[in-house]
Motif scaffolding. Structure first.
Motif, mmCIF file in Angstrom:
data_model
loop_
_atom_site.group_PDB
_atom_site.id
_atom_site.type_symbol
_atom_site.label_atom_id
_atom_site.label_comp_id
_atom_site.label_asym_id
_atom_site.label_seq_id
_atom_site.Cartn_x
_atom_site.Cartn_y
_atom_site.Cartn_z
ATOM 1 N N ARG A 108 0.810 -1.206 0.000
ATOM 2 C CA ARG A 108 0.000 0.000 0.000
ATOM 3 C C ARG A 108 0.850 1.266 0.000
ATOM 4 O O ARG A 108 0.373 2.340 -0.307
ATOM 5 N N ALA A 109 2.101 1.145 0.375
ATOM 6 C CA ALA A 109 2.957 2.323 0.470
ATOM 7 C C ALA A 109 3.386 2.834 -0.893
ATOM 8 O O ALA A 109 3.757 3.983 -1.024
ATOM 9 N N GLY A 110 3.357 2.012 -1.908
ATOM 10 C CA GLY A 110 3.857 2.456 -3.197
ATOM 11 C C GLY A 110 3.083 1.925 -4.373
ATOM 12 O O GLY A 110 3.557 1.021 -5.071
ATOM 13 N N LEU A 111 1.899 2.441 -4.627
ATOM 14 C CA LEU A 111 1.100 2.032 -5.777
ATOM 15 C C LEU A 111 1.087 3.152 -6.807
ATOM 16 O O LEU A 111 0.685 4.275 -6.505
ATOM 17 N N CYS A 112 1.538 2.858 -8.015
ATOM 18 C CA CYS A 112 1.610 3.850 -9.081
ATOM 19 C C CYS A 112 0.676 3.429 -10.212
ATOM 20 O O CYS A 112 0.953 2.447 -10.906
ATOM 21 N N PRO A 113 -0.440 4.135 -10.419
ATOM 22 C CA PRO A 113 -1.427 3.743 -11.437
ATOM 23 C C PRO A 113 -0.814 3.648 -12.828
ATOM 24 O O PRO A 113 0.039 4.452 -13.212
ATOM 25 N N LEU A 114 -1.277 2.642 -13.594
ATOM 26 C CA LEU A 114 -0.726 2.389 -14.924
ATOM 27 C C LEU A 114 -1.785 1.695 -15.773
ATOM 28 O O LEU A 114 -2.561 0.887 -15.263
ATOM 29 N N THR A 115 -1.819 2.021 -17.065
ATOM 30 C CA THR A 115 -2.736 1.380 -18.004
ATOM 31 C C THR A 115 -1.946 0.483 -18.949
ATOM 32 O O THR A 115 -1.019 0.943 -19.618
ATOM 33 N N LEU A 116 -2.292 -0.800 -18.979
ATOM 34 C CA LEU A 116 -1.687 -1.731 -19.930
ATOM 35 C C LEU A 116 -2.441 -1.646 -21.246
ATOM 36 O O LEU A 116 -3.671 -1.673 -21.271
#
Length: 204
Positions: A108-116
């Motif tokens: 939970r400390a490091g979630l970076c949104p990304l679209t595949l």
């Protein structure tokens, strides 16, 4: 930790060697030296850097990692090739201390949104030139940036900026022109793309 990355990942470009992560830095914000930590970056089911050992950091010191040469121990291109539509996910960044446990609140400390993106979907590097009334190579890329304070966490903020890779501004689109030669949009910029590729310096 500071990270800048492509928020829309096209697997064909990744296979061609265009990096997903463009900047990665770790700063020791504490008052004592820190040694023995390991960083891990995962795109669940697709990418895994494995444990990346970090050297000792003095108080206030920042370590810049070579983002273009991250040691991916897993890159599942076969699974990526099965994508038929955009898929929303996140990069997971974790930090482990020298004695093994996760620092802070784990994933939970490091979630970076990304679209595949599906492998044949068009990629950054294309724009419509109003003056020429035609499509052209575009040096601007969408980069997402995040600052993550372990163990507190952080959020990613998207920014439009010009970025270079090996000194070639339109390289993503030029590479795409090779990988997706029959794509309708490639036909519109084929001459420019081939010209850009021809200017690349030869490497042994």
């Amino acid at each position: 930790m500071t990270i800048a990355y492509l928020p829309r990942l096209n697997w064909s470009l990744l296979r061609a060697g265009v990096p997903l992560i463009w900047r990665l830095a770790v700063e020791n914000c504490g008052e004592a030296a820190v040694a023995g930590c390991a960083l891990r970056i995962e795109l669940p089911g697709f990418l895994d850097s494995g444990a990346i050992a970090l050297r000792e950091l003095a108080p206030g010191e920042t370590l810049e990692l070579d983002a273009a040469r991250l040691p991916w121990v897993r890159r599942d291109f076969a699974r990526a090739a099965q994508l038929t539509r955009d898929e929303e996910t996140s990069l997971h960044l974790t930090l482990r201390a020298s004695d093994g446990p996760l620092v802070g609140s784990a994933l939970r400390a490091g979630l970076c949104p990304l679209t595949l993106l599906p492998p044949d979907e068009w990629v950054p590097g294309l724009r419509y030139d109003d003056e020429r009334a035609a499509f052209a190579l575009d040096p601007r890329l969408d980069l997402a940036q995040a600052t993550i304070d372990f163990p507190g966490g952080g959020t990613a903020q998207h920014a439009r900026r010009e970025a270079t890779w090996q000194g070639q501004l339109p390289l993503p689109a030029a590479v795409a022109a090779l990988l997706c030669a029959e794509h309708p949009q490639v036909e519109l910029i084929k001459d420019e793309a081939m010209e850009a590729l021809a200017k690349l310096p030869l490497r042994s």
